[in-house]
Write a protein that holds these residues in place. Structure first.
Motif, PDB file in Angstrom:
ATOM      1  N   ARG A 170       1.032  -1.418   0.314  1.00 51.22           N
ATOM      2  CA  ARG A 170      -0.071  -0.132   0.084  1.00 51.22           C
ATOM      3  C   ARG A 170       0.888   0.962  -0.054  1.00 51.22           C
ATOM      4  NH1 ARG A 170      -5.253  -1.345   0.308  1.00 51.22           N
ATOM      5  NH2 ARG A 170      -5.513  -3.358   1.599  1.00 51.22           N
ATOM      6  N   ARG A 171       2.225   1.329   0.940  1.00 50.94           N
ATOM      7  CA  ARG A 171       2.941   2.581   1.063  1.00 50.94           C
ATOM      8  C   ARG A 171       3.679   2.403  -0.476  1.00 50.94           C
ATOM      9  NH1 ARG A 171       8.734   2.381   4.885  1.00 50.94           N
ATOM     10  NH2 ARG A 171       6.666   0.770   4.788  1.00 50.94           N
ATOM     11  N   ALA A 172       4.141   1.820  -1.346  1.00 50.41           N
ATOM     12  CA  ALA A 172       4.111   2.064  -2.647  1.00 50.41           C
ATOM     13  C   ALA A 172       3.688   2.336  -3.270  1.00 50.41           C
ATOM     14  CB  ALA A 172       4.740   0.905  -3.580  1.00 50.41           C
ATOM     15  N   GLN A 173       2.169   2.102  -3.548  1.00 48.79           N
ATOM     16  CA  GLN A 173       1.248   2.053  -4.320  1.00 48.79           C
ATOM     17  C   GLN A 173       0.939   4.069  -3.813  1.00 48.79           C
ATOM     18  OE1 GLN A 173      -2.112  -0.228  -3.942  1.00 48.79           O
ATOM     19  NE2 GLN A 173      -2.277  -1.417  -5.345  1.00 48.79           N
ATOM     20  N   ILE A 175      -1.595  -6.749  -3.881  1.00 50.18           N
ATOM     21  CA  ILE A 175      -0.637  -6.060  -2.791  1.00 50.18           C
ATOM     22  C   ILE A 175      -0.278  -6.970  -2.006  1.00 50.18           C
ATOM     23  CG2 ILE A 175      -1.230  -3.537  -3.279  1.00 50.18           C
ATOM     24  CD1 ILE A 175      -2.795  -3.646  -0.994  1.00 50.18           C
ATOM     25  N   ALA A 176       0.640  -7.053  -1.648  1.00 49.85           N
ATOM     26  CA  ALA A 176       1.604  -7.163  -0.185  1.00 49.85           C
ATOM     27  C   ALA A 176       0.539  -7.140   1.004  1.00 49.85           C
ATOM     28  CB  ALA A 176       2.806  -7.118  -0.057  1.00 49.85           C
ATOM     29  N   ARG A 177       0.458  -8.359   1.784  1.00 46.59           N
ATOM     30  CA  ARG A 177      -0.102  -7.877   3.459  1.00 46.59           C
ATOM     31  C   ARG A 177       0.600  -7.102   3.910  1.00 46.59           C
ATOM     32  NH1 ARG A 177      -2.839 -13.326   7.197  1.00 46.59           N
ATOM     33  NH2 ARG A 177      -4.036 -12.459   8.092  1.00 46.59           N
ATOM     34  N   TYR A 178       1.406  -6.768   4.269  1.00 45.25           N
ATOM     35  CA  TYR A 178       2.227  -6.307   4.532  1.00 45.25           C
ATOM     36  C   TYR A 178       3.212  -5.639   4.218  1.00 45.25           C
ATOM     37  CZ  TYR A 178       0.744  -9.918   8.519  1.00 45.25           C
ATOM     38  OH  TYR A 178       0.271 -10.684   8.916  1.00 45.25           O
TER      39      TYR A 178
END
Length: 71
Positions: free
Chosen positions: A33-36, A56-59
């Motif tokens: 989410r941060r990358a997005q 997206i990754a879970r963590y």
């Protein structure tokens, strides 16, 4: 200003991507989410594996901010 984001590069593919796209503005170890949130309209996102529609990754993973200074 367009930023270049590299996502998931962990091997020699990084240098192949640098030859094509130049040095990245951001390096994201995982597509989370941060990358997005870091990707702005008009930015270029280069994935080592997969595509932009991958889940997206879970963590969240750690991110690096790339500068013009040598390593």
């Amino acid at each position: 200003m367009t930023a270049v984001h590299f996502v998931g590069f962990r091997d020699d593919r990084y240098w192949n991507a640098v030859r094509v796209w130049g040095r990245p503005s951001f390096i994201h170890y995982v597509w989370d989410r941060r990358a997005q949130r870091d990707v702005a309209p008009g930015d270029v996102v280069v994935f080592a594996k997969g595509h932009a529609n991958q889940p997206i990754a879970r963590y969240n993973g750690p991110d690096l901010f790339e500068t013009d200074e040598p390593y």
